[in-house]
Design a protein around this motif. Structure first.
Motif, short mmCIF file in Angstrom:
data_model
loop_
_atom_site.label_atom_id
_atom_site.label_comp_id
_atom_site.label_asym_id
_atom_site.label_seq_id
_atom_site.Cartn_x
_atom_site.Cartn_y
_atom_site.Cartn_z
N VAL A 215 0.86 -1.18 0.00
CA VAL A 215 0.00 0.00 0.00
C VAL A 215 0.90 1.23 0.00
N ASN A 216 0.70 2.10 -0.96
CA ASN A 216 1.53 3.28 -1.13
C ASN A 216 0.80 4.53 -0.66
N PHE A 217 1.47 5.33 0.14
CA PHE A 217 0.91 6.61 0.60
C PHE A 217 1.85 7.72 0.15
N TYR A 218 1.31 8.61 -0.68
CA TYR A 218 2.10 9.70 -1.25
C TYR A 218 1.61 11.02 -0.65
N PRO A 219 2.28 11.54 0.37
CA PRO A 219 1.84 12.80 0.98
C PRO A 219 2.00 13.98 0.02
N LYS A 220 1.38 15.10 0.36
CA LYS A 220 1.56 16.32 -0.41
C LYS A 220 3.05 16.68 -0.44
N CYS A 221 3.49 17.17 -1.58
CA CYS A 221 4.90 17.51 -1.75
C CYS A 221 5.03 18.98 -2.16
N PRO A 222 5.78 19.79 -1.41
CA PRO A 222 5.87 21.21 -1.75
C PRO A 222 6.60 21.50 -3.05
N GLN A 223 7.39 20.56 -3.54
CA GLN A 223 8.11 20.74 -4.81
C GLN A 223 7.96 19.48 -5.67
N PRO A 224 6.75 19.24 -6.20
CA PRO A 224 6.52 18.01 -6.96
C PRO A 224 7.31 17.93 -8.26
N ASP A 225 7.82 19.04 -8.74
CA ASP A 225 8.61 19.03 -9.97
C ASP A 225 10.03 18.52 -9.75
N LEU A 226 10.43 18.35 -8.48
CA LEU A 226 11.77 17.87 -8.17
C LEU A 226 11.80 16.42 -7.69
N ALA A 227 10.65 15.88 -7.33
CA ALA A 227 10.60 14.58 -6.65
C ALA A 227 9.74 13.59 -7.43
N LEU A 228 9.84 12.33 -7.02
CA LEU A 228 8.95 11.27 -7.50
C LEU A 228 8.42 10.49 -6.31
N GLY A 229 7.17 10.02 -6.42
CA GLY A 229 6.64 9.16 -5.38
C GLY A 229 7.22 7.77 -5.46
N LEU A 230 7.52 7.32 -6.66
CA LEU A 230 8.16 6.03 -6.89
C LEU A 230 8.98 6.13 -8.16
N SER A 231 10.26 5.79 -8.05
CA SER A 231 11.18 5.93 -9.17
C SER A 231 10.83 4.97 -10.31
N PRO A 232 11.29 5.27 -11.54
CA PRO A 232 11.00 4.39 -12.67
C PRO A 232 11.49 2.96 -12.41
N HIS A 233 10.64 1.99 -12.75
CA HIS A 233 10.97 0.59 -12.53
C HIS A 233 9.98 -0.27 -13.29
N SER A 234 10.32 -1.52 -13.49
CA SER A 234 9.33 -2.53 -13.88
C SER A 234 9.17 -3.46 -12.69
N ASP A 235 7.99 -4.02 -12.52
CA ASP A 235 7.75 -4.88 -11.36
C ASP A 235 8.46 -6.21 -11.53
N PRO A 236 9.16 -6.69 -10.50
CA PRO A 236 9.97 -7.90 -10.65
C PRO A 236 9.17 -9.20 -10.70
N GLY A 237 7.90 -9.17 -10.28
CA GLY A 237 7.14 -10.41 -10.16
C GLY A 237 6.38 -10.82 -11.40
N GLY A 238 5.19 -11.41 -11.19
CA GLY A 238 4.42 -11.96 -12.30
C GLY A 238 3.37 -10.99 -12.83
N LEU A 239 2.36 -10.71 -12.01
CA LEU A 239 1.31 -9.75 -12.35
C LEU A 239 1.16 -8.77 -11.19
N THR A 240 0.76 -7.55 -11.51
CA THR A 240 0.43 -6.58 -10.48
C THR A 240 -1.00 -6.09 -10.72
N ILE A 241 -1.79 -6.09 -9.63
CA ILE A 241 -3.16 -5.59 -9.67
C ILE A 241 -3.20 -4.34 -8.80
N LEU A 242 -3.35 -3.19 -9.42
CA LEU A 242 -3.29 -1.92 -8.71
C LEU A 242 -4.68 -1.31 -8.54
#
Length: 360
Positions: A215-242
């Motif tokens: 479960v991901n919780f992304y709080p308000k960010c005062p500088q959203p143009d500088l940050a990421l909630g989750l960096s670029p990646h592909s999921d290592p497993g089989g399937l993801t249900i979001l």
């Protein structure tokens, strides 16, 4: 994992506490390199979205899925690696309640949540960073990770006891999402020209496969143009249900050289292919790089269910999909060996699965 990986390399800072402290600039530890920073959301086309597929018109098993559903899923897996599903069989009121109860959890006092603090050894519990690389640039998010399958790993005492009756709700939601995964696995097998239960069997079968929730919780960010909630990646497993936050878009999917912001459909799940499915299908199905942007005015909550092979089973391209013209692209490797990479390094694009691939 080694003993050094039983502990985080630096003191843990909860991102929600940072967000609510009144800061106007984010700490340097959260500032992404210039090339990784998100472009303004206004640059993204709201009319471009991942495919939306209605599963409610079939699914009786035994190859009973209509050709239209099979075709849509096949194209989405091969061309996008992502799609949304509606009429999927999971109780919609339960979906909404799960999302809001997890929001309540993340708003509990820190001393209550601290009872569930995790370590990099298993990641199970309440966390605020991925990877054990000292000095790494961090993502703007807190999270909670728990196991559901195999049952030997399931420890409800590590599941949040608050809000009341939360553990029972998590169990019912998990049951329904895993059933949805089973239906999708049948479709994916059929579309590869394989027996309906083929991929599920390769994962270890119902009694041995892995299923876990982040479960991901992304709080308000005062500088959203500088940050990421989750960096670029592909999921290592089989399937993801979001289960996304329908009110605050944040998931972005790489499409060529563009980042597409996903527009969530009400009461839909977002499904994506993981690296293990790419390996098993010999790259007929593609895992796709994705990331999460953050927002200065609104927080976000999302629930990612990971449906994975049993950890000690060797995963390799299915023999039935390997020919002289299409040789095996990946060497055998257990899922435990593979996911050690992300647990030590954190999100790193598609570097791991691409590094395994042999030239044709």
């Amino acid at each position: 994992m080694s003993n050094l990986q039983n502990y985080w390399p630096e003191p843990i800072v909860r991102v929600r506490s940072l967000s609510e402290s009144g800061i106007t600039e984010i700490p340097s530890r959260y500032v992404k390199p210039l090339e990784d920073r998100p472009a303004p959301v206004t640059e993204f086309d709201p009319d471009v979205n991942i495919p939306v597929i209605d599963l409610g018109v079939g699914g009786g098993g035994g190859g009973g899925w209509p050709g239209s559903v099979l075709g849509q899923v096949s194209e989405a897996c091969r061309e996008w690696g992502f799609f949304q599903v509606v009429n999927h069989g999971v109780d919609r009121s339960l979906m909404r309640e799960m999302r809001e109860k997890w929001r309540e959890f993340f708003h509990l006092p820190e001393e209550l949540k601290a009872e569930y603090a995790n370590t990099p050894c298993t990641y199970e519990g309440y966390g605020s960073r991925l990877g054990v690389e000292k000095g790494a640039v961090l993502d703007w998010s807190d999270y909670y990770f728990l196991h559901y399958l195999p049952s030997c790993l399931r420890d409800p005492n590590k599941w949040p006891a608050l809000p009341p009756l939360f553990r029972e709700m998590i169990a019912e939601y998990s049951k329904q999402v895993v059933e949805l995964c089973g239906r999708l696995m049948n479709i994916l097998s059929i579309n590869l020209g394989l027996p309906e239960a083929f991929l599920l069997d390769k994962f270890g079968g119902d009694d041995h496969l892995g299923a876990c929730l982040r479960v991901n919780f992304y709080p308000k960010c005062p500088q959203p143009d500088l940050a990421l909630g989750l960096s670029p990646h592909s999921d290592p497993g089989g399937l993801t249900i979001l289960l996304p936050d329908e009110n605050v878009p944040g998931l972005q999917v790489r499409r060529g050289d563009r980042w597409i912001t996903v527009n969530p459909v009400p009461d839909a799940f977002i499904v994506n292919i993981g690296d293990q499915m790419q390996v098993l299908s010999n790259a007929n199905y593609k895992s796709v790089e994705h990331r999460v942007i953050v927002n200065s005015g609104k927080e976000r909550v999302s629930l990612a269910y990971f449906y994975n092979p049993r950890g000690d089973i060797l995963i390799k391209p299915a023999d039935e999909l390997v020919t002289e013209d299409c040789p095996a692209l990946y060497p055998p490797m257990t899922f435990n060996e593979y996911r050690l990479y992300i647990r030590t390094k954190g999100p790193r694009g598609k570097s791991q699965v691409d590094a395994l691939k042999s030239p044709r």
